[in-house]
Design an enzyme around this catalytic site. Structure first.
Site, short mmCIF file in Angstrom:
data_model
loop_
_atom_site.label_atom_id
_atom_site.label_comp_id
_atom_site.label_asym_id
_atom_site.label_seq_id
_atom_site.Cartn_x
_atom_site.Cartn_y
_atom_site.Cartn_z
N ILE B 195 -65.74 50.04 -52.14
CA ILE B 195 -66.60 51.70 -52.92
C ILE B 195 -67.55 51.71 -53.03
O ILE B 195 -68.28 52.41 -53.34
CB ILE B 195 -65.37 51.67 -54.42
CG1 ILE B 195 -64.31 51.26 -53.95
CG2 ILE B 195 -66.25 52.92 -55.05
CD1 ILE B 195 -63.42 52.82 -53.59
N CYS B 253 -70.44 39.28 -57.59
CA CYS B 253 -71.17 39.98 -56.95
C CYS B 253 -72.16 39.46 -56.81
O CYS B 253 -72.69 37.93 -56.71
CB CYS B 253 -71.76 41.43 -58.11
SG CYS B 253 -71.90 40.52 -59.74
#
Lengths: 179, 427
Positions: B195, B253
């Site tokens: 996403i 991340c």
């Protein structure tokens, strides 16, 4: 005998009249004889996505006529695939792999065969008892009394040949056939 | 000769066999016993046969992958060492050669009389963090980050009853538009996603989405990602000022100050970021979400625990790939995507088991949970709570269903509190 991979057509799937309503007998037709002997098993394909194994089931019966192309398996519904097998109808297709495993050796010298079944284990002994009947051998079949009168499996009375000894009805632990 | 006129209903087939043996003069020369049924029964029959010197065959069953002698999975231990293979040597085996001891795997499911009624079972959990900080949840079921928009609850049909907490969509400091499509694809028993952390950014989240989420009536855990340690701290402080008490750091991340390597694959980076956030918002209950991509997840878990994490969220997604055969391109625009669903559960379960043996802080486990049984597996290896992500997509009632399924399992084991299930694996 050689193991083969068949596409079988469903003849029917009948619920066996039981204490519980989760036992079924699936009758299948293939294009040649399965040539299964008592004790052997087949594996059926999985219809449920994510389940990649074939499912093994004892051969419950097979007509002894050498050209007979039909046989059946007897199973209890315990999960998604068995639930699906229970819903199969005339004409549905299912792949079958078999006959697998070793046939049970019926010893010529044995006079008394004592068969003992626990739970759905009686499905594993059904074909053997038919064979013992056919060979006119003396045998007695034990399964838990709670199954008496409620069980419909093609076991029938297998006190065969000359009377083993006088056994009162209550000691015969399997009753009516027709499953 | 004894005539039996009544049959006792509680008898087993082996009781009948014993009676028959006692009544007649069977011996090994002319008799054979053939039995089929559960292993416990077969072992008893084998014993009876052995006592009288009667040959006995047992028709056994075991899980098998192939049925034709290839996989070697259908192994039955022999008393003399080595194994029978049921598909080749069986299914009927000589009962006296089977090593029944080695086959014993007793059930721990108790009979109905010994079970606590499900309404009486305590399903509340208390995650205990550093310095006595607590996160009290009425239920061990949490709904995962990125899988639950407020609209899915407010306009339906997601049901939050029996859900202990919900996580927000993963936030970043600035808004992100997310990745170009295709962003999602389906796999044999799950999905891939890339996403790209599409989200409205911290400011808009605090002003618009946070109040909405809080109005849903369950604890809100805010999940966020920073590109640098400083960004993580800045976000944590702003969230604390906005009244957020339970935060989850997404360490999957890239650390842009370290060439884009994920925080969660580096011991040093994990230490640094967790310690910095902990220092900045010491009152907050801090969950740290780790990545299964680290080659040494246990070390990373310990780094987070030592640096001030109150609980660990295990795990973010493992990367996978799928090819679109019509276009001969990756099915995911970003080439690889994070895997979700039952197909990855065994990987995550093993890692949760490994981590739980080495850290003592609370663990919230996720990946591939669709039912109470799946949730139970994670608790059994040591997790205190579970998070459901992709499972909510196909089943908006996953929350209550998993709760009830899990509670039933606690009852089946004869337990009265969900706590008893945690770490109850038998080795």
């Amino acid at each position: 005998m050689k193991r083969r991979y068949f596409e079988a057509t469903v003849v029917d799937c009948q619920q066996c009249r039981q204490r519980t309503n989760d036992i079924f007998r699936l009758s299948l037709l293939i294009n040649q004889s399965l040539e299964a002997k008592p004790g052997q098993f087949v594996t059926l394909e999985s219809f449920c996505g994510g389940k990649i194994w074939r499912r093994p089931f004892s051969v419950y019966d097979q007509l002894q006529d050498k050209d007979s192309r039909d046989f059946s398996v007897c199973f209890k519904v315990v999960g998604e695939n068995t639930r699906h097998y229970a819903s199969l109808k005339l004409g549905d297709k299912i792949s079958v792999l078999g006959p697998l495993g070793n046939p049970i050796h019926i010893n010529e010298n044995v006079e008394n065969h004592i068969l003992v079944a626990g739970g759905i284990g009686r499905a594993g002994l059904a074909y053997l008892t038919e064979e013992l009947k056919r060979l006119d051998r003396r045998a007695i079949f034990f399964m838990a009394p709670k199954m008496i009168g409620k069980c419909s499996m093609r076991i029938g009375s297998i006190i065969v040949a000359s009377a083993w000894r006088l056994l009162p009805k209550s000691k015969i632990t399997c009753s009516q056939p027709t499953c | 000769m004894e005539i039996v006129t009544e049959v006792e209903n509680h008898m087993f087939a082996t009781d009948l066999l014993n009676r028959e043996m006692a009544l007649s003069n069977y011996h090994g020369v002319n008799t054979e016993i053939i039995a089929c049924g559960p292993n416990a029964m077969l072992e008893k029959v084998a014993q009876i046969a052995d006592e009288r010197g009667i040959p006995c065959q047992v028709i056994m069953e075991i899980l098998m992958a192939c049925g034709v002698g290839s996989c070697k999975g259908c192994a039955i231990p022999k008393k003399s060492g080595g194994y029978f293979h049921l598909c080749q040597d069986g299914p009927a085996l000589p009962a006296d050669l089977v090593d029944w001891e080695k086959l014993k795997r007793p059930s721990v499911i108790v009979t109905e009389e010994r079970r606590v009624p499900v309404e009486k079972i305590n399903m509340g959990v208390v995650l205990v963090g550093q310095s006595g900080k607590q996160l009290i949840l009425p239920s061990p079921i949490i709904l995962e980050s990125g899988c639950l928009d407020e609209g899915a609850v407010i306009d339906g049909p997601v049901d939050l009853t029996y859900v202990g907490a919900i996580k927000s969509k993963g936030l970043t400091l600035e808004p992100r538009a997310g990745n170009p499509p295709p962003r999602v694809c389906e796999t044999p028993s799950g999905m891939l996603n890339s996403i790209g952390l599409e989200n409205v950014g911290l400011t808009k989240f605090i002003s618009e989405q946070l109040p909405l989420r809080k109005s849903l009536g369950v604890e809100v855990i805010v999940n966020f990602s920073g590109a640098t340690v400083h960004e993580f701290v800045e976000m944590a402080v702003k969230l604390a000022e906005a009244g957020v008490r339970v935060m989850e750091l997404n360490l999957s991340c890239p650390n842009t100050e370290k060439g884009g390597q994920m925080f969660a694959v580096s011991y040093g980076d994990t230490e640094e970021v967790v310690a910095a956030v902990h220092r900045a918002v010491s009152e907050a209950f801090l969950l740290v979400k780790l990545s299964p991509m680290a080659p040494n997840v246990v070390d990373i878990a310990q780094a987070a625990a030592y640096s001030g994490a109150d609980a660990l969220s295990l795990f973010n997604t493992y990367l996978g790939m799928k090819i679109d055969l019509v276009t001969r391109r990756p099915a995911i625009g970003n080439i690889y995507g994070g895997m979700s669903g039952p197909e990855v559960r065994p990987i995550a379960l093993r890692m949760v088991h490994l981590v739980c043996q080495k850290v003592s802080i609370s663990v919230v486990a996720s990946t591939g949970i669709t039912c109470g049984e799946d949730a139970a597996e994670y608790l059994i290896v040591g997790a205190q709570a579970v998070a459901v992500g992709a499972g909510i997509f196909s089943n908006p009632n996953a929350g209550p269903e998993i709760f009830h399924g899990l509670r039933k399992i606690v009852s089946d084991y004869g337990m009265s509190d969900i706590k008893e299930l945690v770490g109850s694996l038998i080795l």
